[in-house]
Each structure stands twice: as structure tokens, then as C-alpha cells.
Motif scaffolding. Sequence first.
Motif, PDB file in Angstrom:
ATOM      1  N   LYS A   1      24.553  36.676  49.146  1.00  0.00           N
ATOM      2  CA  LYS A   1      25.227  37.058  47.897  1.00  0.00           C
ATOM      3  C   LYS A   1      26.471  37.857  48.258  1.00  0.00           C
ATOM      4  O   LYS A   1      26.439  38.717  49.138  1.00  0.00           O
ATOM      5  N   TRP A   2      27.556  37.583  47.553  1.00  0.00           N
ATOM      6  CA  TRP A   2      28.840  38.200  47.875  1.00  0.00           C
ATOM      7  C   TRP A   2      29.364  38.969  46.675  1.00  0.00           C
ATOM      8  O   TRP A   2      29.127  38.579  45.522  1.00  0.00           O
ATOM      9  N   ILE A   3      30.082  40.041  46.977  1.00  0.00           N
ATOM     10  CA  ILE A   3      30.628  40.891  45.921  1.00  0.00           C
ATOM     11  C   ILE A   3      32.123  41.070  46.154  1.00  0.00           C
ATOM     12  O   ILE A   3      32.561  41.359  47.279  1.00  0.00           O
ATOM     13  N   ALA A   4      32.898  40.838  45.121  1.00  0.00           N
ATOM     14  CA  ALA A   4      34.360  40.983  45.187  1.00  0.00           C
ATOM     15  C   ALA A   4      34.725  42.381  44.716  1.00  0.00           C
ATOM     16  O   ALA A   4      34.398  42.785  43.602  1.00  0.00           O
ATOM     17  N   THR A   5      35.377  43.139  45.594  1.00  0.00           N
ATOM     18  CA  THR A   5      35.771  44.509  45.294  1.00  0.00           C
ATOM     19  C   THR A   5      37.277  44.652  45.479  1.00  0.00           C
ATOM     20  O   THR A   5      37.917  43.766  46.043  1.00  0.00           O
TER      21      THR A   5
ATOM     22  N   THR B   1      33.792  27.422  50.986  1.00  0.00           N
ATOM     23  CA  THR B   1      34.505  28.539  50.375  1.00  0.00           C
ATOM     24  C   THR B   1      33.504  29.517  49.770  1.00  0.00           C
ATOM     25  O   THR B   1      32.613  29.119  49.019  1.00  0.00           O
ATOM     26  N   VAL B   2      33.642  30.780  50.123  1.00  0.00           N
ATOM     27  CA  VAL B   2      32.740  31.801  49.595  1.00  0.00           C
ATOM     28  C   VAL B   2      33.214  32.213  48.206  1.00  0.00           C
ATOM     29  O   VAL B   2      34.380  32.549  48.011  1.00  0.00           O
ATOM     30  N   VAL B   3      32.308  32.154  47.254  1.00  0.00           N
ATOM     31  CA  VAL B   3      32.601  32.546  45.878  1.00  0.00           C
ATOM     32  C   VAL B   3      31.764  33.769  45.556  1.00  0.00           C
ATOM     33  O   VAL B   3      30.556  33.805  45.823  1.00  0.00           O
ATOM     34  N   ALA B   4      32.379  34.773  45.003  1.00  0.00           N
ATOM     35  CA  ALA B   4      31.678  36.025  44.710  1.00  0.00           C
ATOM     36  C   ALA B   4      30.634  35.819  43.617  1.00  0.00           C
ATOM     37  O   ALA B   4      30.884  35.145  42.620  1.00  0.00           O
ATOM     38  N   ASP B   5      29.467  36.393  43.819  1.00  0.00           N
ATOM     39  CA  ASP B   5      28.423  36.399  42.784  1.00  0.00           C
ATOM     40  C   ASP B   5      28.610  37.567  41.822  1.00  0.00           C
ATOM     41  O   ASP B   5      28.201  37.485  40.661  1.00  0.00           O
ATOM     42  N   VAL B   6      29.200  38.652  42.324  1.00  0.00           N
ATOM     43  CA  VAL B   6      29.389  39.862  41.531  1.00  0.00           C
ATOM     44  C   VAL B   6      30.834  40.320  41.692  1.00  0.00           C
ATOM     45  O   VAL B   6      31.420  40.177  42.772  1.00  0.00           O
ATOM     46  N   ILE B   7      31.405  40.844  40.639  1.00  0.00           N
ATOM     47  CA  ILE B   7      32.786  41.326  40.656  1.00  0.00           C
ATOM     48  C   ILE B   7      32.800  42.800  40.275  1.00  0.00           C
ATOM     49  O   ILE B   7      32.173  43.208  39.289  1.00  0.00           O
ATOM     50  N   VAL B   8      33.500  43.605  41.074  1.00  0.00           N
ATOM     51  CA  VAL B   8      33.636  45.038  40.815  1.00  0.00           C
ATOM     52  C   VAL B   8      35.103  45.335  40.533  1.00  0.00           C
ATOM     53  O   VAL B   8      35.979  44.965  41.319  1.00  0.00           O
ATOM     54  N   LYS B   9      35.362  45.999  39.424  1.00  0.00           N
ATOM     55  CA  LYS B   9      36.731  46.356  39.034  1.00  0.00           C
ATOM     56  C   LYS B   9      36.797  47.842  38.685  1.00  0.00           C
ATOM     57  O   LYS B   9      35.816  48.404  38.190  1.00  0.00           O
ATOM     58  N   PRO B  10      37.940  48.479  38.941  1.00  0.00           N
ATOM     59  CA  PRO B  10      38.076  49.881  38.513  1.00  0.00           C
ATOM     60  C   PRO B  10      38.046  49.979  36.995  1.00  0.00           C
ATOM     61  O   PRO B  10      38.613  49.135  36.293  1.00  0.00           O
TER      62      PRO B  10
END
Length: 501
Positions: free
Chosen positions: A407-411, A288-297
Motif C-alpha cells: 500500500k502506498w501513500i502520497a504525501t 506504475t505505482v498508484v497511491a492508495d492514500v493521499i495526504v494533503k496539508p
Amino acid sequence: MLGQRLEVRQGQGLVVTPQLQQAIKLLQLSNQELEAFVEAELERNPLLQRDEPDAPGEGEAVPAEAAEAAASSETELSFEDGRSSAADEAMDVRAEDGWNDASETAAAPTAEAQAGLNDWSRVGAGGSAPDGELERPDTREATLWEHLQAQASAGRLSPADLAIAHVLIDMVDEGGYLRGDLDEVADRLGCGLDRVEAVLKVCHGFEPTGIMARSVPECLGLQLAERNRLDPAMQALLDNLDLLAKRDLPGLKKVCGVDGEDLAEMIGELKALTPRPGAGFGGEPAQTVVADVIVKPDPAGGWRVELNADTLPRLLVDKRYHGVVASGARSDQEKTFVAECAAQASWLVKSLDQRAKTILKVSSEIVRQQDAFLAFGVECLRPLNLKTVADAIGMHESTVSRVTSNKWIATPRGLFELKFFFTAAIASVDGQASHSAEAVRHRIKTMIEAEAAEKDVLSDDAIVEILKEAGIDIARRTVAKYREALRIPSSMQRKRMLRAG
């Protein structure tokens, strides 16, 4: 004359110690690999402890305060003026910050350990690893995901279409089937469904044949089409595989319009096909890919970039326990072991802190550069390369490359690997802002589509001249490559088509 003599020279150089090599390796590890590394260090080093808030502590510990601050920190980005609104001092985290401080443990780090706490952000010019210690040749078998990604990158896809292809490839299961809703992909990437379907059609041309099909009939149909055997009778058989499963041969002969001999031959052809084209690839079990970084408005405008605290290990250096074992050490060997454990524990805490700060810094710059994609969709991906990001944050390209790997980023538009945001660019004639390859490709397509009305077919050379007048510096072979990628015939073929039209 040749002779021997002694000379004394003074110079500067970076000593690539084992600890510095390990620090670079930590930077390129994924969060799963980092967790495994930390677990191994906890077993090996008795002075390291996890920071468990609910666990009762028996002794005083030195927490990884900087790492915790990085884990909970966030950066607010506002793009109204094209720059980050965060204070420069808060974001300008240099690689040497916090690395040359003396250890707070009772025993000072060894000279080798202290040498390892240097600036590693510029190590490995050109992306190479020091002394080949880190980046050894990858001899393992390529996974299906890697195989498809390589074909997509080698294909003649526009940056936007390549981004769509990467998202579709992420939806492929172990058997090679595409699992997901294309409407959802189009909505998430901010593009039309017809464009997603067009990219999927290109992906259906990847090897092995039948890959990325959405159903068994489609998978078998792709393989039959490659063999030039997908006639109406065979298509009818594929549309009625449920009758084949029931062994309803009379019903199949009726719907296919063939006799028993032809039906037997068609069934034999189906048996020779591969219903799971992706099963022949090796690889690790799916994780399962887990985000390293989270981007929020951000409510005030722009985007809020923060690290995912769940993926950051929180470690403590147990200072009281170190004092106990150091005072009880008798032999030189025991004292050396305690000192090395203390130095390694202090180094690891600082390394994890620096890793978190670097990931946050690189991710924030990527979000600043690609804010249009987050706001408007895949059509607005901007040209971006490693050097642009590296120059903006004052690090080496190889460091940025390591940070963006695994590295993964959640947008708001979904979960993406950081490398997803790097796209090609075409230089401008005046040397100013570059043009997105996708935008140039769209302009070429528009120009050629206008030919039918004007009855004036443009050659590739003529298109080059028109683009240069518009400030776009592009070679004729690049125009030809883009035209072929758009499946547009040559100027001679278009002339014949207009004459016959």
C-alpha cells in the motif's frame, strides 16, 4: 485408570471459513491485484455489476453505499494536542461493523457465507495466516528491487539513512542504474545533499557490484575498484569512453599515457565487466505505482488524510436481475447456484467496504504518529512499530502488517510505501517515551567529535554510562554497532590518532 467417557464443553472460537480467508487476502492485495480479483469476480458472478454513473441501468441495483462513502471520506488530523481532531465515532471503525448484517438480496446467504462475515481484524496472531491458506512460501525469483531492499534492511544504517536508501532504491531502473536527481531527493526528504550522497556511497557496496551507479563509467569504475584495478590510466579510459566508441586508439593512448599493449589489456578488462548489473534479475514487468492514500496539508493546520477513490472498485448487487433469475430457477442445482452468487456478491461488497475503512484507519494513525516527518523531513522520523499502531486503533498487529504491505501513500514529500514509516526505537531508562535510534546515534557522534578538544577518549562503556545518565537505556554492543555504522574507530585507535595528531 484409563478409560473413555463423553464430555460436553462450551467455548468460544473463530471459525476460519473460506470467505473469512478471502477477506484477509483482500486486505493485503495491492490496488492492481485487487482490480484483477474484482475483474475475475465480475466475470464469474452475474449478479455483480460495476457502478458506472454514465452507463444506462436497466434494473434496480443495490449500491455499495458504504464503500462509496469510504472512498470519498477524508480524515482531518490536527497535531496541536497530539490527538486526532476527527470525531472518535467517525474514525473508530471496528472490523465487525457492517459485517453481520443480513444480506439485502432476495436469497439469504448460506450459513457458511454468514460465518465468514465475522471480525477478521484479530485473526492470525503473530502475523500468521489461518491454516497456512494465505501465506504460502514464496518460491519465485527475487526481483532487483527486493534484492536491494533486503540488503539495505540488513545493513547498519540509521533509520533516517535507511529511509533515504529506500527512496534511492525506488529510483533504480531494470538495468540497475539510478535514475533521478539527488538534489530533488534531498529537498523532498528535508536533508542535506551530502547525506544523500553518503547513503548512495553505502548503496554502491551492495551486490551485484556496480549497482545504483548513475552512469556507465561510474558502474564500470565500481567494478574495477572492487578488483583493485581502478588506477589513473583506467580512470582516464573510463572518462573517455566516447573515444573508445569511435575506435580512436591513438587518442586513447595519449589521454591514458599508455602504449598499445597496455591499452589493449585495459580494453580487455572493460569487456569482462557488466555494464548492466541489474539485468540478471528476474521479476514482473514494472508497474506504475498508484497511491492508495493521499495526504494533503490542511489550511487550518495538521493534515488531511483521504483514500484515493480511483483505486477503489465500485460494485453493485443487481437486485432486480437476482429476482428474475431466482424466480426462473427450476432445479435445486439452479437455486443453489443463484443463492451462492447472491451471498458472494453481498459478501464482496461488504469486504471491499471493510478493506477501505481499515486502510483509512491505519493510514490516519501512521500520519498522526509521523507528522513531524511530513513537516520537517527525514531527520524527524519517530520510532514506530506495528504494535504501536495496532494498539492505537484496536486491531491486531497482523492486520496492520497486511494493510501496510503493498500500500502506498502520497504525501507532500513524495510517494512512500506505508512500511516506510516504521523505524526502530531505543527505550528510556525511566520507561517513559522512547528515543529514536537516529537521535541516539547523533548524540554518540557528537560526544566522540568533542574528544579532540578535551583530549579525553571515551570508551564504549563510558558512552553507555553517559547515555544512561541522560535517560537512554542502551547496551554496550549497541553503542559499538552504531559507532561502526558511523565509521568511527575504536577508543584504542582514537587514542593513537590523538597522540600522533
